[in-house]
Design an enzyme around this catalytic site. Structure first.
Site, PDB file in Angstrom:
ATOM      1  N   TYR A   1      -1.795   1.368  -7.538  1.00  0.00           N
ATOM      2  CA  TYR A   1      -2.465   1.443  -6.237  1.00  0.00           C
ATOM      3  C   TYR A   1      -3.668   2.381  -6.200  1.00  0.00           C
ATOM      4  O   TYR A   1      -4.563   2.168  -5.381  1.00  0.00           O
ATOM      5  CB  TYR A   1      -1.477   1.824  -5.134  1.00  0.00           C
ATOM      6  CG  TYR A   1      -0.642   0.657  -4.694  1.00  0.00           C
ATOM      7  CD1 TYR A   1      -1.211  -0.390  -3.978  1.00  0.00           C
ATOM      8  CD2 TYR A   1       0.703   0.574  -5.012  1.00  0.00           C
ATOM      9  CE1 TYR A   1      -0.461  -1.482  -3.583  1.00  0.00           C
ATOM     10  CE2 TYR A   1       1.462  -0.516  -4.612  1.00  0.00           C
ATOM     11  CZ  TYR A   1       0.870  -1.538  -3.898  1.00  0.00           C
ATOM     12  OH  TYR A   1       1.619  -2.621  -3.515  1.00  0.00           O
TER      13      TYR A   1
ATOM     14  N   GLU B   1      -4.373  -5.034 -13.721  1.00  0.00           N
ATOM     15  CA  GLU B   1      -3.015  -5.070 -13.179  1.00  0.00           C
ATOM     16  C   GLU B   1      -2.056  -5.825 -14.093  1.00  0.00           C
ATOM     17  O   GLU B   1      -0.920  -5.385 -14.300  1.00  0.00           O
ATOM     18  CB  GLU B   1      -3.034  -5.706 -11.783  1.00  0.00           C
ATOM     19  CG  GLU B   1      -3.693  -4.831 -10.740  1.00  0.00           C
ATOM     20  CD  GLU B   1      -3.884  -5.514  -9.404  1.00  0.00           C
ATOM     21  OE1 GLU B   1      -4.336  -4.831  -8.473  1.00  0.00           O
ATOM     22  OE2 GLU B   1      -3.577  -6.723  -9.277  1.00  0.00           O
TER      23      GLU B   1
ATOM     24  N   ASN C   1       4.016  -6.217   4.363  1.00  0.00           N
ATOM     25  CA  ASN C   1       3.197  -7.433   4.247  1.00  0.00           C
ATOM     26  C   ASN C   1       3.614  -8.317   3.079  1.00  0.00           C
ATOM     27  O   ASN C   1       2.836  -9.157   2.629  1.00  0.00           O
ATOM     28  CB  ASN C   1       1.713  -7.097   4.221  1.00  0.00           C
ATOM     29  CG  ASN C   1       1.279  -6.347   2.990  1.00  0.00           C
ATOM     30  OD1 ASN C   1       2.079  -6.007   2.119  1.00  0.00           O
ATOM     31  ND2 ASN C   1      -0.003  -6.065   2.898  1.00  0.00           N
TER      32      ASN C   1
ATOM     33  N   HIS D   1       1.736  -8.435  -2.912  1.00  0.00           N
ATOM     34  CA  HIS D   1       0.462  -7.931  -3.429  1.00  0.00           C
ATOM     35  C   HIS D   1      -0.163  -9.045  -4.261  1.00  0.00           C
ATOM     36  O   HIS D   1       0.535  -9.714  -5.027  1.00  0.00           O
ATOM     37  CB  HIS D   1       0.654  -6.707  -4.325  1.00  0.00           C
ATOM     38  CG  HIS D   1      -0.571  -6.407  -5.136  1.00  0.00           C
ATOM     39  ND1 HIS D   1      -1.642  -5.719  -4.610  1.00  0.00           N
ATOM     40  CD2 HIS D   1      -0.930  -6.771  -6.393  1.00  0.00           C
ATOM     41  CE1 HIS D   1      -2.599  -5.663  -5.535  1.00  0.00           C
ATOM     42  NE2 HIS D   1      -2.191  -6.293  -6.617  1.00  0.00           N
TER      43      HIS D   1
ATOM     44  N   LYS E   1       6.891  -7.722  -2.786  1.00  0.00           N
ATOM     45  CA  LYS E   1       7.272  -6.367  -2.404  1.00  0.00           C
ATOM     46  C   LYS E   1       8.732  -6.315  -1.945  1.00  0.00           C
ATOM     47  O   LYS E   1       9.376  -7.355  -1.749  1.00  0.00           O
ATOM     48  CB  LYS E   1       6.338  -5.886  -1.298  1.00  0.00           C
ATOM     49  CG  LYS E   1       4.895  -5.734  -1.773  1.00  0.00           C
ATOM     50  CD  LYS E   1       4.006  -5.244  -0.656  1.00  0.00           C
ATOM     51  CE  LYS E   1       2.584  -5.041  -1.161  1.00  0.00           C
ATOM     52  NZ  LYS E   1       1.709  -4.523  -0.088  1.00  0.00           N
TER      53      LYS E   1
END
Length: 166
Positions: free
Chosen positions: A51, A144, A130, A133, A11
């Site tokens: 998402y 994905e 965080n 992913h 991210k």
């Protein structure tokens, strides 16, 4: 045991902090193989599919958390890659740690490089930084990977270890 492929996305906070290499090396050290990688500036539409259409984030975390996450995910480039290995999905999830950094064990990516709680992030109306992913299960991983990579962007090759084990 089956070889699996899984998607990992570094991210914006991981890219901006310059710790992508450190994180990636954790996957390589356990023997997972990189079969695809790219840096992208994802669009809102791309992230909506990732998402919500695939990940169902709104039903899991709510509309506000979803909106905050999308707003955050377009703040900079991300690095997406596909890893391959025996039970790769669960191996990656173990290395990455709990989605909430505050709850992640030390020794995991999130436990070692992040600390923010869902409560704090929610109180500030911000996405939780965080770092990464990782696909949640085999079904998500397949969808994905197809969403982030064209088949010709994934490379089949033999590592030095695989070659030695033959």
């Amino acid at each position: 045991m089956e070889l699996e492929r899984t998607l990992v996305v570094m991210k914006p906070d991981a890219v901006q902090r310059g710790i992508v290499g450190e994180i990636l090396s954790r996957f390589e050290r356990v023997g997972l193989k990189i079969v695809g990688s790219k840096m992208v500036l994802p669009t809102q539409e791309h992230l909506l599919t990732h998402y919500e259409t695939i990940g169902k984030m709104i039903s899991r975390r709510g509309q506000e958390a979803f909106d905050d996450n999308l707003k955050y995910m377009v703040t900079g480039p991300v690095i997406a890659f596909v890893l391959e290995g025996v039970e790769a999905i669960s191996a990656v999830r173990k290395i990455v740690g709990s989605t909430e950094p505050k709850a992640a064990d030390m020794g995991t990516v999130r436990g070692d490089y992040a600390h923010v709680s869902f409560g704090y992030a929610n109180s500030k109306r911000k996405a939780i930084p965080n770092l990464i992913h990782a696909s949640g299960d085999e079904n998500d991983a397949k969808q994905e990977i197809l969403h982030w990579f064209r088949p010709e962007e994934l490379v089949a090759y033999e590592t030095a270890l695989e070659n030695f084990q033959r």
